[in-house]
Design a protein around this motif. Structure first.
Motif, PDB file in Angstrom:
ATOM      1  N   THR A 195       0.831  -1.205   0.000  1.00  0.00           N
ATOM      2  CA  THR A 195       0.000   0.000   0.000  1.00  0.00           C
ATOM      3  C   THR A 195       0.870   1.260   0.000  1.00  0.00           C
ATOM      4  OG1 THR A 195      -0.200  -0.024   2.406  1.00  0.00           O
ATOM      5  CG2 THR A 195      -1.939  -1.106   1.191  1.00  0.00           C
ATOM      6  N   ARG A 196       1.989   1.199   0.695  1.00  0.00           N
ATOM      7  CA  ARG A 196       2.875   2.361   0.731  1.00  0.00           C
ATOM      8  C   ARG A 196       3.499   2.605  -0.640  1.00  0.00           C
ATOM      9  NH1 ARG A 196       4.195   6.431   4.118  1.00  0.00           N
ATOM     10  NH2 ARG A 196       6.407   5.929   4.246  1.00  0.00           N
ATOM     11  N   LYS A 197       3.889   1.511  -1.294  1.00  0.00           N
ATOM     12  CA  LYS A 197       4.501   1.633  -2.618  1.00  0.00           C
ATOM     13  C   LYS A 197       3.486   2.260  -3.585  1.00  0.00           C
ATOM     14  CE  LYS A 197       7.407   0.715  -5.984  1.00  0.00           C
ATOM     15  NZ  LYS A 197       8.262   1.867  -6.303  1.00  0.00           N
ATOM     16  N   MET A 198       2.239   1.797  -3.450  1.00  0.00           N
ATOM     17  CA  MET A 198       1.182   2.312  -4.308  1.00  0.00           C
ATOM     18  C   MET A 198       0.990   3.799  -4.060  1.00  0.00           C
ATOM     19  SD  MET A 198      -2.088  -0.032  -4.445  1.00  0.00           S
ATOM     20  CE  MET A 198      -2.828   0.607  -2.965  1.00  0.00           C
ATOM     21  N   ASP A 199       0.985   4.146  -2.779  1.00  0.00           N
ATOM     22  CA  ASP A 199       0.813   5.539  -2.383  1.00  0.00           C
ATOM     23  C   ASP A 199       1.926   6.399  -2.999  1.00  0.00           C
ATOM     24  OD1 ASP A 199      -0.300   7.647  -0.732  1.00  0.00           O
ATOM     25  OD2 ASP A 199       1.508   7.458   0.489  1.00  0.00           O
ATOM     26  N   LYS A 200       3.149   5.895  -2.897  1.00  0.00           N
ATOM     27  CA  LYS A 200       4.293   6.630  -3.414  1.00  0.00           C
ATOM     28  C   LYS A 200       4.187   6.809  -4.935  1.00  0.00           C
ATOM     29  CE  LYS A 200       9.302   6.474  -3.523  1.00  0.00           C
ATOM     30  NZ  LYS A 200      10.451   5.588  -3.572  1.00  0.00           N
ATOM     31  N   ASP A 201       3.872   5.715  -5.620  1.00  0.00           N
ATOM     32  CA  ASP A 201       3.776   5.781  -7.078  1.00  0.00           C
ATOM     33  C   ASP A 201       2.668   6.729  -7.526  1.00  0.00           C
ATOM     34  OD1 ASP A 201       5.825   4.068  -7.187  1.00  0.00           O
ATOM     35  OD2 ASP A 201       4.712   2.341  -7.940  1.00  0.00           O
ATOM     36  N   VAL A 202       1.519   6.645  -6.862  1.00  0.00           N
ATOM     37  CA  VAL A 202       0.393   7.499  -7.253  1.00  0.00           C
ATOM     38  C   VAL A 202       0.746   8.976  -7.034  1.00  0.00           C
ATOM     39  CG1 VAL A 202      -1.950   8.171  -6.591  1.00  0.00           C
ATOM     40  CG2 VAL A 202      -1.404   5.785  -6.948  1.00  0.00           C
ATOM     41  N   ARG A 203       1.427   9.244  -5.949  1.00  0.00           N
ATOM     42  CA  ARG A 203       1.797  10.640  -5.688  1.00  0.00           C
ATOM     43  C   ARG A 203       2.832  11.136  -6.675  1.00  0.00           C
ATOM     44  NH1 ARG A 203       3.751  11.490  -0.017  1.00  0.00           N
ATOM     45  NH2 ARG A 203       3.818  13.662  -0.654  1.00  0.00           N
ATOM     46  N   GLU A 204       3.805  10.286  -6.983  1.00  0.00           N
ATOM     47  CA  GLU A 204       4.846  10.710  -7.923  1.00  0.00           C
ATOM     48  C   GLU A 204       4.307  10.872  -9.336  1.00  0.00           C
ATOM     49  OE1 GLU A 204       8.037   7.923  -7.546  1.00  0.00           O
ATOM     50  OE2 GLU A 204       8.799   8.867  -5.710  1.00  0.00           O
ATOM     51  N   THR A 205       3.418   9.965  -9.733  1.00  0.00           N
ATOM     52  CA  THR A 205       2.943   9.969 -11.114  1.00  0.00           C
ATOM     53  C   THR A 205       1.815  10.971 -11.333  1.00  0.00           C
ATOM     54  OG1 THR A 205       3.306   7.601 -10.915  1.00  0.00           O
ATOM     55  CG2 THR A 205       2.415   8.374 -13.000  1.00  0.00           C
ATOM     56  N   TYR A 206       0.878  11.008 -10.406  1.00  0.00           N
ATOM     57  CA  TYR A 206      -0.319  11.830 -10.640  1.00  0.00           C
ATOM     58  C   TYR A 206      -0.487  12.963  -9.640  1.00  0.00           C
ATOM     59  CZ  TYR A 206      -1.511   7.718 -13.393  1.00  0.00           C
ATOM     60  OH  TYR A 206      -1.488   6.693 -14.288  1.00  0.00           O
ATOM     61  N   ASP A 207       0.394  13.044  -8.683  1.00  0.00           N
ATOM     62  CA  ASP A 207       0.276  14.055  -7.653  1.00  0.00           C
ATOM     63  C   ASP A 207      -1.110  14.005  -6.992  1.00  0.00           C
ATOM     64  OD1 ASP A 207       1.025  16.088  -6.022  1.00  0.00           O
ATOM     65  OD2 ASP A 207       0.439  17.682  -7.402  1.00  0.00           O
ATOM     66  N   HIS A 208      -1.540  12.803  -6.672  1.00  0.00           N
ATOM     67  CA  HIS A 208      -2.878  12.629  -6.105  1.00  0.00           C
ATOM     68  C   HIS A 208      -2.792  11.952  -4.741  1.00  0.00           C
ATOM     69  CE1 HIS A 208      -7.228  11.623  -6.129  1.00  0.00           C
ATOM     70  NE2 HIS A 208      -6.823  10.539  -5.491  1.00  0.00           N
ATOM     71  N   GLU A 209      -3.591  12.431  -3.826  1.00  0.00           N
ATOM     72  CA  GLU A 209      -3.707  11.770  -2.529  1.00  0.00           C
ATOM     73  C   GLU A 209      -5.169  11.757  -2.138  1.00  0.00           C
ATOM     74  OE1 GLU A 209      -0.718  11.838   1.189  1.00  0.00           O
ATOM     75  OE2 GLU A 209      -0.690  13.622  -0.051  1.00  0.00           O
ATOM     76  N   SER A 210      -5.646  10.610  -1.738  1.00  0.00           N
ATOM     77  CA  SER A 210      -7.083  10.521  -1.474  1.00  0.00           C
ATOM     78  C   SER A 210      -7.391  10.859  -0.019  1.00  0.00           C
ATOM     79  CB  SER A 210      -7.558   9.107  -1.785  1.00  0.00           C
ATOM     80  OG  SER A 210      -6.826   8.210  -0.999  1.00  0.00           O
ATOM     81  N   GLY A 211      -8.641  11.164   0.218  1.00  0.00           N
ATOM     82  CA  GLY A 211      -9.120  11.349   1.586  1.00  0.00           C
ATOM     83  C   GLY A 211      -8.535  12.538   2.313  1.00  0.00           C
ATOM     84  N   LEU A 212      -8.233  13.604   1.593  1.00  0.00           N
ATOM     85  CA  LEU A 212      -7.705  14.778   2.292  1.00  0.00           C
ATOM     86  C   LEU A 212      -8.789  15.817   2.557  1.00  0.00           C
ATOM     87  CD1 LEU A 212      -4.181  15.378   0.774  1.00  0.00           C
ATOM     88  CD2 LEU A 212      -4.861  14.108   2.790  1.00  0.00           C
ATOM     89  N   ASP A 213      -9.858  15.780   1.763  1.00  0.00           N
ATOM     90  CA  ASP A 213     -11.003  16.642   2.047  1.00  0.00           C
ATOM     91  C   ASP A 213     -12.254  15.924   1.564  1.00  0.00           C
ATOM     92  OD1 ASP A 213     -11.211  17.043  -0.758  1.00  0.00           O
ATOM     93  OD2 ASP A 213      -9.602  18.519  -0.605  1.00  0.00           O
ATOM     94  N   THR A 214     -13.379  16.598   1.596  1.00  0.00           N
ATOM     95  CA  THR A 214     -14.619  15.900   1.258  1.00  0.00           C
ATOM     96  C   THR A 214     -15.049  16.136  -0.190  1.00  0.00           C
ATOM     97  OG1 THR A 214     -15.789  17.772   2.165  1.00  0.00           O
ATOM     98  CG2 THR A 214     -15.473  15.887   3.603  1.00  0.00           C
ATOM     99  N   GLU A 215     -14.274  16.940  -0.932  1.00  0.00           N
ATOM    100  CA  GLU A 215     -14.627  17.189  -2.326  1.00  0.00           C
ATOM    101  C   GLU A 215     -14.510  15.899  -3.131  1.00  0.00           C
ATOM    102  OE1 GLU A 215     -15.763  20.011  -3.917  1.00  0.00           O
ATOM    103  OE2 GLU A 215     -16.047  20.469  -1.788  1.00  0.00           O
ATOM    104  N   PRO A 216     -15.503  15.604  -3.992  1.00  0.00           N
ATOM    105  CA  PRO A 216     -15.405  14.388  -4.785  1.00  0.00           C
ATOM    106  C   PRO A 216     -14.170  14.440  -5.692  1.00  0.00           C
ATOM    107  CG  PRO A 216     -17.534  15.442  -5.099  1.00  0.00           C
ATOM    108  CD  PRO A 216     -16.716  16.356  -4.259  1.00  0.00           C
TER     109      PRO A 216
END
Lengths: 345, 348
Positions: free
Chosen positions: B310-331
């Motif tokens: 899960t951490r590797k996935m998190d790292k890759d998603v952030r590096e590739t798409y600059d995305h992090e989920s669950g930081l606010d309530t906006e869809p």
């Protein structure tokens, strides 16, 4: 019963001298222990505390191919895997787990229908028990009829002493297993036997938790509908760890896996904690929620098993407590039954 | 009793007494004294048992889904009041994810957040406790707290100190969100987040593909497919899971249409193939959604280090798409969003 002694440095030699068997020994894996087939005698960690998974899967594998089938132009081939079952040794099993095998026997070998796969594996397995000198915090085998130094269900019983192991050969199967290794064994002295008794006493004093099961089965039936069961299962996530890691749970499902032309019929463990387990074809589920499913687990172990086999379905190994992700504690639940203020007194 | 406990109890008691929430999800002390146990308080009296201390490892957001899955009895009116829930920083992201994905609306959940300095790894603490030969029975009165670099266990008027690094969860050592991202009420002072780094992945990333294959083959070989990792996951909320179906096995007469309608990605059999299949399918479903609460790693009874994935996935998603989920309530959803200006004309 004959008693011998073996020095600690000769234990690996003894393990290597066992030929013609798949020898399952406790091995270290990460920070847990697992029973695995021994590749090298050095892998065996006989000073282990408790294996994460009980070694019941040697006799009742989680994934057991019952038969292979293949459709041919003129009929079909069926290969029954019963013919390929080898011989096994479970080396260093604790009494709680060995006693669980006796419980499984009451389910699989008694009565009208005998499970041929289980029977064959059981017949081919030699059980080498290892007395427990340091119980874990949640161990309560003494409250449910087992004990850290009991020899029930063992073919050979080992006790770790300061300078070696006391080897008690109990059955003919055990004799046969050690036939090649007699040269490694020496005679035991009275001092060793009294040391064993001393260790037994010291170990029994270490138990922290206990459970009083007397009369509980009637009381539990009284409060079958109580909200108590809802409250104790509030935290349950329905994962089935408590049943899959339980040395006495024996529920299974049969799956056909393969294509139109060939495949396997496989027996896999199932768990009463899954909603699919009791789902009817009509979609009605008589155990719709975690309350009903957890209640079934407690009742099966502490009421129904006792009624049907005069043996509790729990051997007190404490795995379901140690491994429950949400701290559901069977000792607490069963003891708590006494304090429920409902039902007929 | 600590001030944090009192604060939580007071909030939960008031909410339940005033009927503002239908029930409140929180932790109570477990029977062994060390751990805490997730529970549902339905009355103000039950809320009096709540604890908030470093033993509260459970992510209560996992229990929200049960409300959706419960079948109402005939004639029963649905209770539309919000659910009260206690969350730490990491858990609050899971709640936010559920709101992002429209599983719940914001007003359906009353969030009591707490800033968190880390939670203890209970098995590790127990081991350390036993090693020091401390009295086991004393755990009935055990109270845990964190002070700087120490975990303090007080019992029977005595104090025992453990180095924080030795007994807290591995996940807390790299936690970037110790403070809740959404809440209605907050307990505690703001906590300094850990630096943005992935030291825990170094070992795995340094492996060659062959070594990595061997590593995961060994790990997955012990999987018992209890599905605890899936059940505890706050982002897993399907009513029926594709890896666990009650429909009968396929026979020679099963038509292709039936097979399609009952897609089953992995069999129930815990073979190596199916174990890989199950864990990888789960990871694919989590990409861009996992909030890295680390619960799957904690609950695994055979100790598979799922958090590495899960951490590797998190790292890759952030590096590739600059995305992090669950930081606010906006869809916002990494793999379910389409932009008209997308440079890749695409599939729509």
């Amino acid at each position: 019963m004959t008693t011998y002694k073996i020095s600690k440095d000769k234990m690996n030699e003894l393990l290597t001298s066992i030929k013609g068997y798949d020898v399952y020994v406790p091995t270290e894996m990460g920070d847990k222990f697992q029973f695995r087939v021994m590749k090298d005698a050095g892998d065996a960690k006989l000073g282990y505390s408790q294996s994460a998974k009980p070694p019941k899967d040697v006799i009742f594998p989680q994934n057991e191919v019952l038969m292979n089938y293949k459709i041919q132009p003129n009929g079909f081939d069926v290969e029954n895997s019963l013919d390929h079952i080898g011989k096994f040794v479970i080396f260093g099993i604790r009494n709680c787990d060995a006693r669980a095998l006796k419980y499984l026997d009451t389910q699989m070998l008694n009565g009208k229908y005998v499970d041929p796969y289980y029977a064959k594996r059981r017949e081919n397995t030699t059980v080498v028990g290892l007395a427990c000198n340091s119980p874990l915090y949640n161990c309560f085998c003494r409250s449910v009829g087992a004990g850290p130094h009991h020899k029930e269900g063992h073919d050979v019983h080992l006790t770790e002493l300061d300078d070696g192991y006391l080897v008690e050969v109990i059955t003919d199967k055990g004799k046969e297993l050690l036939a090649n290794s007699m040269s490694l064994l020496a005679g035991s002295s009275d001092a060793d036997t009294s040391k064993q008794a001393e260790l037994k006493q010291a170990c029994e004093a270490k138990f922290v938790r206990k459970i009083d099961v007397k009369g509980n089965d009637k009381r539990m039936l009284d409060i079958f509908e109580s909200d108590y069961w809802r409250d104790v299962s509030d935290g349950c996530i329905g994962c089935g760890i408590c049943t899959l890691l339980c040395p006495t749970c024996f529920c299974f499902d049969i799956q056909d896996i393969g294509s139109r032309k060939e495949g396997q019929r496989v027996r896999v463990w199932d768990s009463c904690q899954y909603p699919e387990y009791t789902m009817h074809a009509s979609s009605h589920n008589p155990r719709p929620g975690k309350k009903e499913r957890q209640r079934q687990r407690f009742f099966h172990k502490y009421v129904y098993s006792y009624k049907n086999n005069q043996m509790l379905g729990c051997v007190g190994c404490g795995r379901c407590i140690n491994q429950c992700p949400t701290q559901i504690d069977i000792i607490d639940v069963i003891e708590g039954v006494k304090n429920v203020k409902e039902g007929s007194e | 009793m600590s001030a944090k406990n009192d604060q939580l109890r007071k909030i939960a008691r008031t909410l339940l007494a005033e009927g503002k929430v239908k029930y409140f999800l929180g932790n109570v002390r477990g029977a062994d004294g060390f751990s805490s146990k997730p529970t549902t308080a339905r009355t103000p009296e039950e809320a009096n048992e709540f604890v908030w201390d470093p033993s509260c490892v459970n992510n209560m957001a996992s229990y929200l889904h049960e409300d959706k899955k419960r079948v109402l009895k005939r004639g029963e009116e649905p209770d539309t009041r919000p659910i009260g829930i206690f969350v730490k920083g990491c858990d609050s992201r899971s709640v936010a994810l559920n709101i992002q994905e429209h599983i719940f609306e914001r007003e359906q959940i009353y969030i009591v957040g707490a800033t968190c300095e880390g939670v203890v790894d209970v098995p590790k603490l127990k081991k350390a406790w036993m090693k020091r030969g401390l009295p086991v029975a004393a755990t009935n009165t055990l109270q845990l707290s964190i002070n700087g670099d120490e975990v303090i266990a007080s019992f029977d008027g005595k104090q025992e100190k453990f180095a924080k690094d030795d007994v807290i969860m591995q996940r807390c050592k790299v936690c970037r969100y110790p403070n809740p991202v959404i809440y209605d009420e907050l307990i505690g002072e703001q906590v300094e987040p850990k630096p943005d780094a992935y030291p825990d992945l170094e070992e795995m990333e340094a492996m060659s593909p062959a070594e990595r294959w061997a590593f995961w083959t060994e790990q997955f070989s012990t999987c018992v497919r209890c599905l605890a990792c899936r059940n505890v996951c706050p982002a897993c909320y399907c009513r029926e899971c594709s890896v666990q179906r009650s429909n009968p096995a396929f026979g020679p007469r099963t038509t292709p249409t039936e097979k399609m309608a009952k897609a089953q990605f992995s069999n129930k059999t815990p073979t190596m193939e199916d174990n890989f299949n199950f864990h990888m399918s789960r990871m694919y479903h989590m990409t861009g959604r996992c909030t890295n609460c680390g619960e799957c790693n904690r609950v695994c009874p055979v100790g598979i280090p799922l958090r590495l994935l899960t951490r590797k996935m998190d790292k890759d998603v952030r590096e590739t798409y600059d995305h992090e989920s669950g930081l606010d309530t906006e869809p916002k959803n990494l793999l379910a969003e389409y932009d008209d200006d997308d440079p890749e004309g695409g599939f729509l």
